[in-house]
Scaffold this motif. Sequence first.
Motif, short mmCIF file in Angstrom:
data_model
loop_
_atom_site.label_atom_id
_atom_site.label_comp_id
_atom_site.label_asym_id
_atom_site.label_seq_id
_atom_site.Cartn_x
_atom_site.Cartn_y
_atom_site.Cartn_z
N ASP A 1 0.58 -1.10 0.29
CA ASP A 1 0.01 0.17 -0.34
C ASP A 1 0.38 1.33 0.12
N ARG B 1 -6.85 10.69 -1.95
CA ARG B 1 -6.34 9.87 -0.62
C ARG B 1 -4.70 9.57 -1.43
N GLY C 1 -1.57 10.27 1.00
CA GLY C 1 -1.01 9.08 1.59
C GLY C 1 0.59 9.49 1.30
N ASP D 1 2.12 12.28 2.08
CA ASP D 1 2.89 12.18 4.05
C ASP D 1 3.20 11.33 4.23
#
Length: 391
Positions: free
Chosen positions: A270, A305, A309, A312
Amino acid sequence: MPRTLPRFFFVTADSLSPFPTITWTDAGTTHTARWRSEAGVAPPKRVVVADDRMTADAAYRQACEGVALMWHGDFHNARQLLQAMARRIDRKAPRKPAASPLDAFNQHRQAQAQRARTLGMVLIPLEADYSIALRRAPDMREACREAYGPADGPSVVSLRELQGLVGAYEWRKKGVEIAALGARIHPHYGVFSPVRGEYVDLVARVPLPSPSVDLAFDIGTGTGVLAALLAKRGIKRIVATDSDPRALACARENIERLGLAADVEVMEADLFPPGRAPLVVCNPPWLPARPSSPIERAVYDPDNRMLRGFLDGLAAHLAPGGEGWLIVSDFAEHLGLRTREALLSMIEAAGLQIVGKEDIKPQHPKASDPNDPLHRARVAEVTSLWRLAAR
């Protein structure tokens, strides 16, 4: 013969089945089969059996009312019927002019969704081995196996989806020529094809952070095209990640085909793999909106998202002096879906700084089509490679 329609038959859901089922009756015999929909569309609630006697006007009217047509006629005639239904959709009175690019985008997506629902009402029954027991039906078994996996019994699919997976099968065999790579990339069904070459050209021409870069991460690799390009640029080891099983299989196959398996590791993750790298590349979906099918996840990123992601987590995965390359279009900005200020705020909040930016104008045909409903936004679009570093 008179053009009569059979009575309605209602879908049933078998509580013992792990997948949705659809039931219909033909000549007094009830049939139940697996329902297939890549977009996750529920089985139609009403089904009629249709054949070559069905007119395009009747089919279009039934489809608009939410009635599905289980086709038992000539396969070629079913394709012609679908084309005729599409023409009727296209002839509908145009919507009122959009007040803004955002309104145009919302109207466009609504029209696309309605079109998909209507054309998805022509259904084709597949035999247990994916063969089609209709007159003049082509052999689509291999295309179905590549898209759905091994056959596991009778099933039903919309003709529109069936045509899409066969087109993808042919595309996979032929491949897509990538000029910057000097080779072809073969996209799998359900994996977004690298038909827009701007982001590939950017990764090909922007100077590497250092001539001695020996490791790079490709986040959300998809077909593996950027990982392959980084390897072609001389980076000795690339870790390419994705969370989608089809993308992982596609990337591995392309990397093997290009003879780069010793340089590129394809890993399920992920976003980031473990560790840090002097170069981390990501081409996330460009539009912050909800996808309506699995393949649209490569285009639409709900609430930014994946973008958030990546930003970040980037600083924690950059080696000292390393760069993160974010490739993203400003199409969302021209549509009113995201502002430039919002993007800059995300970058700053992630503890990153901008060390450079390279831009390129779109080259795809829609960018020069004045009849495209999103032309105002497309003509202004710029794709950028943002070079980011930890603060």
